[in-house]
Design an enzyme around this catalytic site. Structure first.
Site, PDB file in Angstrom:
ATOM      1  NE  ARG A   1      -0.700   0.750   4.882  1.00 44.91           N
ATOM      2  CZ  ARG A   1      -1.327   0.828   6.043  1.00 44.91           C
ATOM      3  NH1 ARG A   1      -2.537   0.316   6.168  1.00 44.91           N
ATOM      4  NH2 ARG A   1      -0.772   1.422   7.083  1.00 44.91           N
TER       5      ARG A   1
ATOM      6  CG  ASN B   1      -4.980   4.831   6.021  1.00 40.86           C
ATOM      7  OD1 ASN B   1      -5.724   4.999   6.980  1.00 40.86           O
ATOM      8  ND2 ASN B   1      -3.961   3.979   6.055  1.00 40.86           N
ATOM      9  CD  GLU B   2      -1.631   4.605   9.282  1.00 38.46           C
ATOM     10  OE1 GLU B   2      -1.922   4.364  10.456  1.00 38.46           O
ATOM     11  OE2 GLU B   2      -1.010   3.783   8.553  1.00 38.46           O
TER      12      GLU B   2
ATOM     13  CD  GLU C   1      -6.014   3.046  11.332  1.00 37.25           C
ATOM     14  OE1 GLU C   1      -5.060   2.340  11.744  1.00 37.25           O
ATOM     15  OE2 GLU C   1      -6.158   3.384  10.149  1.00 37.25           O
TER      16      GLU C   1
ATOM     17  CD1 TRP D   1       1.333  -3.136  12.934  1.00 40.55           C
ATOM     18  CD2 TRP D   1       3.007  -2.325  14.164  1.00 40.55           C
ATOM     19  NE1 TRP D   1       0.800  -2.202  13.802  1.00 40.55           N
ATOM     20  CE2 TRP D   1       1.807  -1.682  14.561  1.00 40.55           C
ATOM     21  CE3 TRP D   1       4.192  -1.974  14.806  1.00 40.55           C
ATOM     22  CZ2 TRP D   1       1.754  -0.721  15.561  1.00 40.55           C
ATOM     23  CZ3 TRP D   1       4.148  -1.013  15.803  1.00 40.55           C
ATOM     24  CH2 TRP D   1       2.935  -0.401  16.169  1.00 40.55           C
TER      25      TRP D   1
ATOM     26  CD  GLU E   1      -2.752  -4.003   8.438  1.00 39.48           C
ATOM     27  OE1 GLU E   1      -1.964  -3.213   8.979  1.00 39.48           O
ATOM     28  OE2 GLU E   1      -3.847  -3.657   7.959  1.00 39.48           O
ATOM     29  CE  LYS E   2      -2.337 -14.953   7.187  1.00 42.71           C
ATOM     30  NZ  LYS E   2      -1.494 -14.089   6.319  1.00 42.71           N
ATOM     31  CG  PHE E   3      -1.777 -13.335  12.406  1.00 40.19           C
ATOM     32  CD1 PHE E   3      -2.526 -14.354  12.977  1.00 40.19           C
ATOM     33  CD2 PHE E   3      -0.994 -13.638  11.300  1.00 40.19           C
ATOM     34  CE1 PHE E   3      -2.500 -15.636  12.471  1.00 40.19           C
ATOM     35  CE2 PHE E   3      -0.950 -14.920  10.786  1.00 40.19           C
ATOM     36  CZ  PHE E   3      -1.709 -15.930  11.372  1.00 40.19           C
ATOM     37  CG  HIS E   4      -3.918  -5.125  13.295  1.00 39.50           C
ATOM     38  ND1 HIS E   4      -5.002  -4.653  13.992  1.00 39.50           N
ATOM     39  CD2 HIS E   4      -2.971  -4.154  13.352  1.00 39.50           C
ATOM     40  CE1 HIS E   4      -4.735  -3.443  14.447  1.00 39.50           C
ATOM     41  NE2 HIS E   4      -3.507  -3.120  14.075  1.00 39.50           N
TER      42      HIS E   4
END
Length: 656
Positions: free
Chosen positions: A115, A153-154, A306, A314, A354-357
């Site tokens: 991204r 975003n960011e 957020e 991360w 980000e599936k573990f976020h």
């Protein structure tokens, strides 16, 4: 009048998060809105990473799914913050238009597949970004669920490519007008770097040895400005369609890449993403620093765009939040001015990077304790919304911070690479936080007359206007405390004669700054009553002009570690935490600044917002907090007299 966060909150604390339903089959959406209602979610951000879904091929538009989604959310009472999806262009854009991809300082192209893979200076990128933004605003501007716009975003992209180089030259021409002025500002007489043509000026790409610090400083300024141009271009499009709705973009916490003061002036709502480490014993103070800074940028209520409901993905080791910590840190944000408490994200992804976020609804689903805590928090925020929303925070102390000074001070070739501005800033803010003194942040050129105490942890670069402002503040009766490496250079990163601005030396009673004596990691220097860390200075004071606390032993024996002349203090080292806390608390007391509440147990934070007193227990043990008088505790709905008991990570919100 510009719209504000109040136009979106409408008297309620916004509660929700990023919602990415394009990752799920539509039958999941019905379950989502059911769980949102149970959790008292009243706002979600959608579309942040939807560009390839909305525009699967160049010029195509697939809005049907978004139509159905917005109607569904509206039917269930959930307001929408609609994002422009321009932070993550679809793969076809980079494939068909390589000029949209940024290059690093070594000339390597950043490809798609992650991204933020866009060049802020690319005319092609800007054209496509404007087109999708225009169509979103035209289609959904009148939708009854829409409450706010979220641009990109960011923002954090840096580009050293050819199109960015041309834009950099245009930016420099506007700033300096002539090559002579550029050469003077950059000090190009050093190392034979003088430019004879604008075409020879490039971004600070890979160099054999140290880069020109003036060039690097201006490139940071340029990058911030180019990203801001991208933001304002999209903002102006949506504002033309919906002038009554506020617009925001989300900052990363204490991020070096944007001039936060300049950016915040262009936002209707200042928002930030905040992810403290649950294992960090100073995480609460770090959170308070970012919250104070964001509130000060907003000059009032702000938005927590957020946070994580549990673990992030991360860090090297990603720890979940112990029970109660999510609630505690959310109320800390509200106490320090947030009128919106939101998360990344609503439902935890099953695929992707980000599936573990964590998310508000984790892989454990609605039975998981993360969602159950989110439900409790939503209910409690709804309970206090009417009394807290829009509430102001009064501070007698201002901490000064400036991104341009940070950029200049981070250049190569300095006396010590161990001096890191965020760490110094954190140390000074920590001292004030542990002394229970409420602080704002301010730019050194802001009006400081409303503060009893102004604290400058470090401002390596100070403009003449900023120096004049500090002098006027002290002349007007204010108390000023400055840390080391302050006022060393001017706005071009040119070292001032004498190693510090002469007016500041006179203000502090410094006759000569002979040498900087940086310390090694772990090394300390003895001072009378405490030990200093990180830095020390060989200072000769004006005879009889300054009260001092001396160094003891070593090369600096007897020379001043701390100087005071009237209401102006200079601290030439970084005292160890307890010593810095005591020093600043004593100076604050002398300036008439009082703690929020006396007698607080260790680990308990107290913040007054409007007519409410927030008590936050950052410890794991039950504590009793003395609160003289009778108060109504809003979360439990009970009255308390003279004392409040807080359990592990406990919170109380008191109305006198």
């Amino acid at each position: 009048m510009r719209p504000s966060l109040a136009d979106a909150t409408r008297g309620r604390v916004l509660f929700g998060g990023d919602y990415n339903p394009e990752q799920w089959p539509e039958e999941t959406w019905q379950d989502d809105v059911r769980l949102m209602r149970q959790a008292r979610v009243n706002s979600v951000t959608i579309g942040v990473f939807s560009w390839s879904r909305l525009e699967p091929t160049p010029g195509a538009r697939e809005f049907g799914w978004l139509d159905r989604l917005m109607d569904l959310l509206h039917d269930h009472g959930v307001g929408i913050v609609l994002a422009t999806p321009t932070s993550s262009p679809p793969p076809w854009l980079g494939r068909l238009h390589p000029d949209t991809l940024p290059r690093d300082a070594d000339g390597h192209v950043e490809g798609w597949g992650g991204r933020q893979h866009f060049s802020h200076s690319s005319a092609t990128y800007r054209r496509y970004a404007a087109a999708i933004t225009e169509d979103l605003a035209a289609r959904y501007g009148a939708h009854p669920a829409l409450t706010m716009w979220h641009i990109n975003n960011e923002y954090c992209t840096v580009d050293h490519g050819d199109e960015a180089a041309a834009a950099f030259r245009r930016w420099l021409r506007q700033r300096y007008t002539t090559l002579d002025a550029l050469n003077t500002a950059w000090g190009t007489a050093f190392w034979s770097q003088g430019y004879d043509t604008w075409d020879g000026v490039l971004p600070p790409r890979r160099a054999h040895y140290l880069k020109n610090p003036g060039q690097v400083l201006d490139f940071r300024r340029f990058t911030s400005d180019m990203l801001l141009e991208c933001y304002t271009a999209e903002r102006d499009i949506v504002r033309r369609h919906t002038p009554h709705l506020p617009v925001t973009t989300n900052f990363m916490p204490l991020w070096i890449g944007q001039d936060g003061w300049r950016w915040s002036r262009e936002e209707d709502v200042v928002s930030v993403d905040l992810y403290p480490d649950p294992r960090d014993p100073l995480a609460a103070q770090g959170g308070a620093l970012v919250q104070d800074l964001t509130r000060s940028q907003a000059r009032g209520p702000w938005m927590l765009m957020e946070q994580a409901a549990g673990a992030v993905n991360w860090r090297g080791v990603n720890h979940p939040k112990p029970r109660g910590l999510n609630r505690l840190w959310s109320f800390q944000a509200v106490a320090r001015g947030a009128d919106a408490v939101c998360y990344f994200q609503w439902r935890q992804s099953r695929q992707g990077a980000e599936k573990f976020h964590s998310a508000m609804v984790g892989h454990a689903g609605e039975r998981g304790h993360t969602y159950q805590e989110v439900r409790q928090l939503g209910t409690e925020l709804e309970r206090v919304s009417g009394e807290v929303c829009g509430g102001r925070i009064d501070a007698d102390v201002a901490v000064l911070h400036d991104w341009h000074s940070w950029w200049a001070g981070a250049n190569e070739g300095r006396p010590s690479t161990l001096v890191d501005l965020p760490e110094v800033l954190t140390a000074w803010h920590r001292a004030l936080w542990e002394a229970h003194l409420t602080t704002d942040f301010a730019h050194p050129e802001h009006d400081l007359s409303g503060y009893r105490l102004v604290v400058v942890p470090q401002l390596y670069l100070l403009t003449d206007t900023a120096v004049t402002n500090l002098l006027a503040y002290v002349r007007g009766g204010g108390t000023l405390v400055c840390g080391f490496l302050t006022g060393i250079t001017d706005e071009d990163d040119r070292v001032r004669a004498g190693g510090m601005d002469a007016r500041l030396r006179e203000l502090f009673g410094i006759r000569t700054l002979h040498e900087w004596w940086p310390l090694e990691a772990g090394e300390t220097v003895a001072c009378e009553g405490f030990r200093g860390t990180l830095w020390s200075e060989e200072i000769e004071p004006e005879p009889g002009a300054a009260d001092t606390v001396p160094y003891r032993g070593g090369e600096l024996d007897g020379l001043p570690a701390v100087l005071r002349r009237g209401r102006a203090w200079y601290v030439s080292t970084l005292p160890e935490p307890a010593a810095l806390r005591t020093l600043l608390a004593d100076i604050a007391a002398g300036a008439g600044v009082r703690p929020v509440l006396d007698g607080l147990p260790a680990g308990v934070e107290a913040v007054r917002r409007g007519g409410l007193l927030f008590l936050l227990n950052h410890g794991r043990e039950q504590v009793t907090v003395p609160v003289p008088g009778t108060h109504h505790e809003l979360l439990a709905g009970t009255d308390v007299t003279d004392a409040v008991t807080l359990g592990r990570h406990g919170v109380a919100v008191l109305r006198s």
